[in-house]
Enzyme design. Structure first.
Site, mmCIF file in Angstrom:
data_model
loop_
_atom_site.group_PDB
_atom_site.id
_atom_site.type_symbol
_atom_site.label_atom_id
_atom_site.label_comp_id
_atom_site.label_asym_id
_atom_site.label_seq_id
_atom_site.Cartn_x
_atom_site.Cartn_y
_atom_site.Cartn_z
ATOM 1 N N PHE A 209 0.519 -9.357 5.200
ATOM 2 C CA PHE A 209 0.709 -9.862 3.832
ATOM 3 C C PHE A 209 2.157 -10.266 3.580
ATOM 4 O O PHE A 209 3.066 -9.873 4.327
ATOM 5 C CB PHE A 209 0.311 -8.787 2.796
ATOM 6 C CG PHE A 209 1.153 -7.535 2.870
ATOM 7 C CD1 PHE A 209 2.416 -7.484 2.287
ATOM 8 C CD2 PHE A 209 0.695 -6.398 3.530
ATOM 9 C CE1 PHE A 209 3.196 -6.332 2.362
ATOM 10 C CE2 PHE A 209 1.469 -5.252 3.615
ATOM 11 C CZ PHE A 209 2.730 -5.218 3.019
ATOM 12 N N HIS A 333 6.823 -1.298 13.675
ATOM 13 C CA HIS A 333 6.065 -0.045 13.673
ATOM 14 C C HIS A 333 5.015 0.032 14.786
ATOM 15 O O HIS A 333 4.228 0.971 14.812
ATOM 16 C CB HIS A 333 5.508 0.324 12.281
ATOM 17 C CG HIS A 333 4.756 -0.730 11.553
ATOM 18 N ND1 HIS A 333 4.990 -1.030 10.234
ATOM 19 C CD2 HIS A 333 3.769 -1.543 11.933
ATOM 20 C CE1 HIS A 333 4.169 -1.987 9.843
ATOM 21 N NE2 HIS A 333 3.418 -2.314 10.854
ATOM 22 N N PRO A 382 5.043 0.240 3.199
ATOM 23 C CA PRO A 382 4.220 -0.517 2.262
ATOM 24 C C PRO A 382 2.983 0.265 1.854
ATOM 25 O O PRO A 382 2.416 1.006 2.668
ATOM 26 C CB PRO A 382 3.834 -1.767 3.069
ATOM 27 C CG PRO A 382 3.926 -1.357 4.485
ATOM 28 C CD PRO A 382 4.989 -0.299 4.566
ATOM 29 N N GLY A 383 2.584 0.097 0.617
ATOM 30 C CA GLY A 383 1.357 0.735 0.152
ATOM 31 C C GLY A 383 0.199 -0.205 0.370
ATOM 32 O O GLY A 383 0.318 -1.218 1.066
ATOM 33 N N SER A 384 -0.931 0.117 -0.216
ATOM 34 C CA SER A 384 -2.061 -0.794 -0.139
ATOM 35 C C SER A 384 -1.899 -1.779 -1.294
ATOM 36 O O SER A 384 -1.207 -1.495 -2.264
ATOM 37 C CB SER A 384 -3.351 -0.003 -0.282
ATOM 38 O OG SER A 384 -3.273 0.828 -1.403
ATOM 39 N N MET A 385 -2.524 -2.924 -1.160
ATOM 40 C CA MET A 385 -2.426 -3.961 -2.177
ATOM 41 C C MET A 385 -2.715 -3.382 -3.574
ATOM 42 O O MET A 385 -3.721 -2.730 -3.773
ATOM 43 C CB MET A 385 -3.494 -4.987 -1.802
ATOM 44 C CG MET A 385 -3.680 -6.129 -2.683
ATOM 45 S SD MET A 385 -4.916 -7.181 -1.899
ATOM 46 C CE MET A 385 -6.260 -6.056 -1.570
ATOM 47 N N HIS A 408 4.332 4.759 8.495
ATOM 48 C CA HIS A 408 4.491 3.296 8.431
ATOM 49 C C HIS A 408 3.722 2.655 7.284
ATOM 50 O O HIS A 408 3.788 1.450 7.100
ATOM 51 C CB HIS A 408 4.065 2.673 9.753
ATOM 52 C CG HIS A 408 2.595 2.385 9.882
ATOM 53 N ND1 HIS A 408 1.618 3.324 9.638
ATOM 54 C CD2 HIS A 408 1.944 1.250 10.234
ATOM 55 C CE1 HIS A 408 0.434 2.775 9.843
ATOM 56 N NE2 HIS A 408 0.596 1.533 10.199
ATOM 57 N N GLY A 409 2.966 3.457 6.528
ATOM 58 C CA GLY A 409 2.188 2.864 5.438
ATOM 59 C C GLY A 409 1.327 3.920 4.786
ATOM 60 O O GLY A 409 1.637 5.117 4.857
ATOM 61 N N LYS A 484 -2.436 -12.764 0.961
ATOM 62 C CA LYS A 484 -3.178 -12.218 2.102
ATOM 63 C C LYS A 484 -3.719 -13.373 2.940
ATOM 64 O O LYS A 484 -4.166 -14.387 2.405
ATOM 65 C CB LYS A 484 -4.394 -11.406 1.613
ATOM 66 C CG LYS A 484 -4.068 -10.205 0.794
ATOM 67 C CD LYS A 484 -3.440 -9.099 1.575
ATOM 68 C CE LYS A 484 -4.405 -8.397 2.496
ATOM 69 N NZ LYS A 484 -3.752 -7.259 3.197
#
Lengths: 485, 135
Positions: A209, A333, A382-385, A408-409, A484
């Site tokens: 993304f 990552h 990064p988080g989720s969208m 990593h997320g 996306k």
């Protein structure tokens, strides 16, 4: 639960758990999990811990196999796995790095306030989406000759200098200055070269993304200032990797090593864990090829960053005073690298595999830019969208406990088909728009697969790594635009 | 069991396919059709496609991954989808003549075919296995 229960862990702290080598006779080292008790219990629902136990059977491991709190089941290695081997008698495993070699994150900061650009957010989303090639199997507007690609593989992000796509700061604020030494394009297959020629400067699909965020909170003023992050300002994250080029490199070597492991007499619990001694013809060839993939990915993010800069200029020039985007950091990552770490009081050069784990070097570590020596390396989570993303900073403790590694997320909890059964893409799109998030996506089904519900709560993951002492909080970002593929 | 010779299996992050066949070649065919299903492929029936490729004979697991990797490459990079495969042994290799159509659209990406826990089982109906794809 699949084969392993909470009773088999010994508690080292509220956020650190260990399975000893007594658990299974073929384990060479323990498995160390960094997670809160609740995240650990949730992780036992899939095969991630069992996959870490499998990794612990690899020859030449110097210490425990680590698993981060965003862990989930992968293929061979678990996602969130870290394993370090001794170059003298250890192995390199392509599956421990993954098909998307140097999948990673780049973070750009700005002096633009959210308030200033409120009216142009939809235009900005459309422009980024238009300029940055994304989606399944999409080619970019850069077509390289084989010779140019081979040269790009050797230079990584620095190759962009010759095309005017790079600034000195971008390179300085990229892990390994955007170029792993020792890349050897002669170790690439013709097919890998063919696939790589057309995919530079493309985002791809799946969980990749581009996200425009607003900095919602600052937790560490000094570190945030050093990184150029101000509360209320705009930042940009780019998540992508080495595309079909990296996938082909990994496929080629996982295949080649299927027969090599027999020759080396390795008995492995899973064929995807195939490996070769680091100092062997197969090991050296893979390292040379893998570094080409890693350098391609650094360059890919560099080129995409410049496309995003172009979009900002087209939409915002003349409307705001400073539309420029400045690089905070770019990191990998999915990677295998040689690093110096202290093991049992002795400083050693190790081959560190990170599969869905981020380097999180503490203050005054080798390889950090001068500006980050005092504060430690930025760790981008990064988080989720539709949810928060985090900027953390590496700590000295991470150097002691996790070979300078962190999460990593958010980490998936739901399969893609399960997500599609529970979430309707169009509804999610409307919901996110209602929350003020502009989405540009190629497919609504793809959007549903990446729904926030399909991921763990990233805030809980961050609480675990902070609680474990692997990183400290710097800033929290909230999404305004999500592109996306 | 599905009449197509394949069914999707739940996997937290990636995709998995349980495939079966009366013998190895029908299992290869079913696995290709199953992979197309996971990719969400549609064909353009006005443009026929034909391709011949070889894979090395060896352990079944390696042959399956080699076959699917080639089919995946021809789909993603060459935009060709095949609904018929003819297998013949040739000089220590398996030669595959594939016929089908050009691809019209694809809904999602598969990065690679993995060897993760790949094992064949003999059943009373033939052979079966489960393949994990990296997405």
């Amino acid at each position: 639960m699949i084969g392993i229960s909470i009773n088999q862990f010994s508690k080292r702290s509220d956020f650190e758990w260990e399975i000893s080598t007594d658990y299974r006779s073929d384990m060479r080292v323990p498995v160390r999990v960094f997670a809160s008790i609740s995240l650990l219990i949730e992780a036992l629902k899939d095969k991630s811990i069992m996959q870490a136990v499998n990794v612990s059977t690899l020859p030449g491991l110097v210490s425990a196999v680590m698993v981060m709190p965003d862990m989930h089941q992968g293929y061979g290695f678990p996602i969130g796995g870290v394993a370090a081997t001794d170059p003298a008698n250890g192995v390199i495993s392509p599956g421990g790095i993954g098909y998307d070699i140097n999948c990673g994150i780049r973070l750009l900061s700005s002096q633009i306030s959210h308030e200033e650009i409120k009216d142009w957010v939809p235009d900005l989303a459309t422009m980024i989406n238009q300029i940055c090639p994304s989606g399944v199997g999409v080619s970019g507007d850069i077509l390289l000759s084989k010779t140019e690609l081979m040269e790009a593989c050797m230079k990584g992000a620095q190759w962009a200098k010759f095309t005017g796509y790079e600034t000195a700061r971008d390179i300085q604020f990229t892990e390994d200055n955007g170029c792993l030494e020792g890349a050897d394009p002669t170790k690439l297959s013709e097919r890998a070269l063919e696939r790589g020629r057309r995919q530079l400067g493309t985002l791809g699909g799946g969980n990749h993304f581009i996200e425009v965020d607003v900095i919602a909170n600052v937790f560490d003023d000094k570190a945030a200032q050093m990184m150029g992050l101000q509360k209320g300002a705009i930042a940009v994250q780019i998540h992508t990797g080495s595309r079909g080029f990296g996938h082909q490199i990994c496929s080629d070597y996982v295949r080649r090593l299927q027969s090599a492991v027999v020759g080396y007499g390795y008995k492995l619990p899973d064929k995807q864990l195939v490996c070769a001694p680091i100092d062997s013809p197969e090991g050296r060839d893979y390292l040379g090829a893998m570094r080409c993939g890693a350098n391609f990915a650094f360059l890919n993010r560099q080129l995409l960053a410049n496309k995003v800069r172009e979009a900002f200029e087209i939409v915002l020039a003349g409307k705001v005073d400073y539309w420029q985007l400045r690089q905070v950091y770019d990191l990998a990552h999915n990677i295998g690298k040689f690093e110096n770490h202290t093991v049992n009081g002795e400083k050693k050069r190790l081959c560190v595999h990170r599969k869905g784990a981020t380097r999180a070097f503490g203050p005054y570590s080798e390889g950090l830019p001068a500006a980050y020596q005092e504060i430690g390396q930025p760790v981008l989570v990064p988080g989720s969208m539709g949810t928060s993303s985090w900027v953390l900073a590496g700590t000295s403790f991470s150097m002691e406990r996790s070979f300078g590694s962190c999460c990593h997320g958010a980490g998936r909890v739901m399969s893609r088909s399960q997500a599609k059964r529970k979430v309707w893409g169009e509804d999610l799109h409307k919901q996110l728009l209602k929350e003020g998030i502009e989405i540009r996506a190629r497919s609504m089904a793809g959007l549903a697969e990446e729904a926030p519900q399909a991921y763990k709560n990233v805030d809980r993951v961050v609480e675990s790594v902070v609680g474990a002492g692997l990183a400290r909080k710097v800033a929290r970002l909230c999404p305004l635009i999500v592109i996306k593929g | 069991m599905s009449p197509h010779g394949y069914e999707e299996v739940e996997h937290t992050a990636d995709l998995a396919l349980h495939v079966w066949g009366e013998e190895f070649y029908s299992l290869l065919d079913h696995s290709a059709q199953g992979m197309y299903h996971l990719l969400g492929i549609t064909m353009n029936h006005t443009f026929p496609a034909e391709w011949t490729f070889k894979i090395e004979e060896g352990p079944k697991e390696c042959m399956l991954v080699d076959f699917l990797s080639e089919v995946l490459y021809l789909c993603v990079d060459k935009k060709c989808i095949f609904n018929e495969f003819i297998f013949s042994k040739f000089d220590g290799n398996l030669q595959i003549n594939a016929t089908g159509f050009r691809m019209e659209s694809m809904k999602r990406m598969i990065k690679a075919v993995t060897f993760h826990n790949l094992e064949f089982k003999e059943t009373e109906f033939g052979l079966e296995t489960t393949i994990v794809f990296d997405v």
